[in-house]
Design a protein around this motif. Structure first.
Motif, PDB file in Angstrom:
ATOM      1  N   UNK A  78       0.775  -1.222  -0.025  1.00 23.64           N
ATOM      2  CA  UNK A  78      -0.054  -0.057   0.152  1.00 23.64           C
ATOM      3  C   UNK A  78       0.844   1.219   0.110  1.00 23.64           C
ATOM      4  N   UNK A  79       2.188   1.174   0.276  1.00 27.88           N
ATOM      5  CA  UNK A  79       2.942   2.380   0.058  1.00 27.88           C
ATOM      6  C   UNK A  79       3.985   2.333  -0.723  1.00 27.88           C
ATOM      7  N   UNK A  80       4.471   1.038  -1.215  1.00 32.24           N
ATOM      8  CA  UNK A  80       5.578   1.212  -2.087  1.00 32.24           C
ATOM      9  C   UNK A  80       4.961   0.262  -3.360  1.00 32.24           C
ATOM     10  N   UNK A  81       5.562   0.664  -4.511  1.00 29.73           N
ATOM     11  CA  UNK A  81       5.076   0.182  -5.995  1.00 29.73           C
ATOM     12  C   UNK A  81       6.219  -0.099  -6.787  1.00 29.73           C
ATOM     13  N   UNK A  82       6.361  -1.467  -7.306  1.00 30.22           N
ATOM     14  CA  UNK A  82       7.529  -1.715  -8.157  1.00 30.22           C
ATOM     15  C   UNK A  82       6.895  -1.710  -9.657  1.00 30.22           C
ATOM     16  N   UNK A  83       7.761  -1.471 -10.481  1.00 28.91           N
ATOM     17  CA  UNK A  83       7.473  -1.571 -11.824  1.00 28.91           C
ATOM     18  C   UNK A  83       8.777  -1.505 -12.632  1.00 28.91           C
ATOM     19  N   UNK A  84       8.606  -1.871 -14.048  1.00 28.89           N
ATOM     20  CA  UNK A  84       9.779  -1.909 -14.845  1.00 28.89           C
ATOM     21  C   UNK A  84       9.430  -1.361 -16.311  1.00 28.89           C
ATOM     22  N   UNK A  85      10.399  -0.890 -16.977  1.00 21.03           N
ATOM     23  CA  UNK A  85      10.198  -0.546 -18.271  1.00 21.03           C
ATOM     24  C   UNK A  85      11.396  -1.488 -19.136  1.00 21.03           C
ATOM     25  N   UNK A  86      10.757  -2.415 -19.852  1.00 23.48           N
ATOM     26  CA  UNK A  86      11.885  -3.595 -20.446  1.00 23.48           C
ATOM     27  C   UNK A  86      12.440  -2.725 -21.696  1.00 23.48           C
ATOM     28  N   UNK A  87      11.768  -1.692 -22.238  1.00 25.57           N
ATOM     29  CA  UNK A  87      12.604  -1.030 -23.264  1.00 25.57           C
ATOM     30  C   UNK A  87      13.878  -0.368 -22.776  1.00 25.57           C
ATOM     31  N   UNK A  88      13.677   0.213 -21.526  1.00 27.79           N
ATOM     32  CA  UNK A  88      14.801   0.794 -20.963  1.00 27.79           C
ATOM     33  C   UNK A  88      15.673  -0.001 -19.910  1.00 27.79           C
ATOM     34  N   UNK A 114      11.245   1.240  -7.909  1.00 25.60           N
ATOM     35  CA  UNK A 114      10.666   1.227  -6.770  1.00 25.60           C
ATOM     36  C   UNK A 114      10.246   2.586  -6.251  1.00 25.60           C
ATOM     37  N   UNK A 115       8.873   2.907  -6.463  1.00 25.45           N
ATOM     38  CA  UNK A 115       8.294   4.200  -5.858  1.00 25.45           C
ATOM     39  C   UNK A 115       7.964   3.806  -4.471  1.00 25.45           C
ATOM     40  N   UNK A 116       8.402   4.749  -3.550  1.00 23.83           N
ATOM     41  CA  UNK A 116       8.126   4.608  -2.181  1.00 23.83           C
ATOM     42  C   UNK A 116       7.539   5.871  -1.582  1.00 23.83           C
ATOM     43  N   UNK A 117       6.338   5.768  -1.095  1.00 24.69           N
ATOM     44  CA  UNK A 117       5.553   6.875  -0.603  1.00 24.69           C
ATOM     45  C   UNK A 117       5.106   6.480   1.045  1.00 24.69           C
ATOM     46  N   UNK A 118       4.855   7.628   1.640  1.00 25.83           N
ATOM     47  CA  UNK A 118       4.557   7.518   3.084  1.00 25.83           C
ATOM     48  C   UNK A 118       5.743   6.801   3.816  1.00 25.83           C
ATOM     49  N   UNK A 119       6.892   7.302   3.655  1.00 23.60           N
ATOM     50  CA  UNK A 119       7.836   6.715   4.241  1.00 23.60           C
ATOM     51  C   UNK A 119       8.158   6.757   5.714  1.00 23.60           C
ATOM     52  N   UNK A 120       8.626   5.854   6.293  1.00 23.29           N
ATOM     53  CA  UNK A 120       8.607   5.831   7.924  1.00 23.29           C
ATOM     54  C   UNK A 120      10.203   5.714   8.086  1.00 23.29           C
ATOM     55  N   UNK A 121      10.485   5.876   9.311  1.00 26.23           N
ATOM     56  CA  UNK A 121      11.900   5.530   9.950  1.00 26.23           C
ATOM     57  C   UNK A 121      12.354   4.491   9.653  1.00 26.23           C
ATOM     58  N   UNK A 122      11.167   3.349   9.806  1.00 32.11           N
ATOM     59  CA  UNK A 122      11.822   2.267   9.734  1.00 32.11           C
ATOM     60  C   UNK A 122      11.892   1.659   8.332  1.00 32.11           C
ATOM     61  N   UNK A 123      11.845   2.370   7.425  1.00 34.96           N
ATOM     62  CA  UNK A 123      12.240   2.040   5.993  1.00 34.96           C
ATOM     63  C   UNK A 123      13.687   2.477   5.659  1.00 34.96           C
ATOM     64  N   UNK A 124      14.415   2.959   6.675  1.00 34.59           N
ATOM     65  CA  UNK A 124      15.610   3.337   6.592  1.00 34.59           C
ATOM     66  C   UNK A 124      16.580   1.860   6.513  1.00 34.59           C
ATOM     67  N   UNK A 125      17.257   1.955   5.328  1.00 33.91           N
ATOM     68  CA  UNK A 125      17.972   0.712   5.030  1.00 33.91           C
ATOM     69  C   UNK A 125      18.618   0.980   3.844  1.00 33.91           C
TER      70      UNK A 125
END
Length: 122
Positions: free
Chosen positions: A66-76, A81-92
């Motif tokens: 619900x916060x992150x979205x993975x996508x790909x562009x095979x032509x490129x 990885x689109x990361x929204x609503x980031x939290x301190x625990x996402x630090x890595x």
């Protein structure tokens, strides 16, 4: 040779967004599933998200659904990885990988990028 080069990490405030990119080369990109892992200091490596070779199947860790979205562009030859609503625990450190899913559904990575640091802090 296989190369995976991540970019887009940085420092962001809680609630903010970042988009990570991974540029792939040296192999037929559309033949492989891709994924993002992360590892925080003192913690085990975690599979964050993976995407099938043509993008039709995506999986997420419960911690990012619900916060992150993975996508790909095979032509490129690029995975994002689109990361929204980031939290301190996402630090890595976030790593891009090449791999595949086994018949049992487990994702197996056979090539890794060098990583990009994401820090979520006020």
């Amino acid at each position: 040779q296989v190369q995976l080069v991540e970019s887009g990490g940085g420092l962001v405030q809680p609630g903010g967004s970042l988009r990570l990119s991974c540029a792939a080369s040296g192999f037929p990109f559309s033949n492989y599933a891709m994924s993002w892992y992360r590892q925080a200091p003192g913690k085990e490596r975690e599979l964050v998200a993976d995407i099938s070779s043509f993008g039709g199947i995506r999986g997420y860790a419960d911690s990012v659904k619900g916060r992150f979205t993975i996508s790909r562009d095979n032509a490129k030859n690029t995975v994002y990885l689109q990361m929204n609503s980031l939290k301190p625990e996402d630090t890595a450190e976030y790593y891009c990988t090449r791999g595949w899913r086994t018949a049992g559904g487990k994702y197996v990575a056979d090539a890794w990028g060098q990583g990009t640091q994401v820090t979520v802090s006020s």
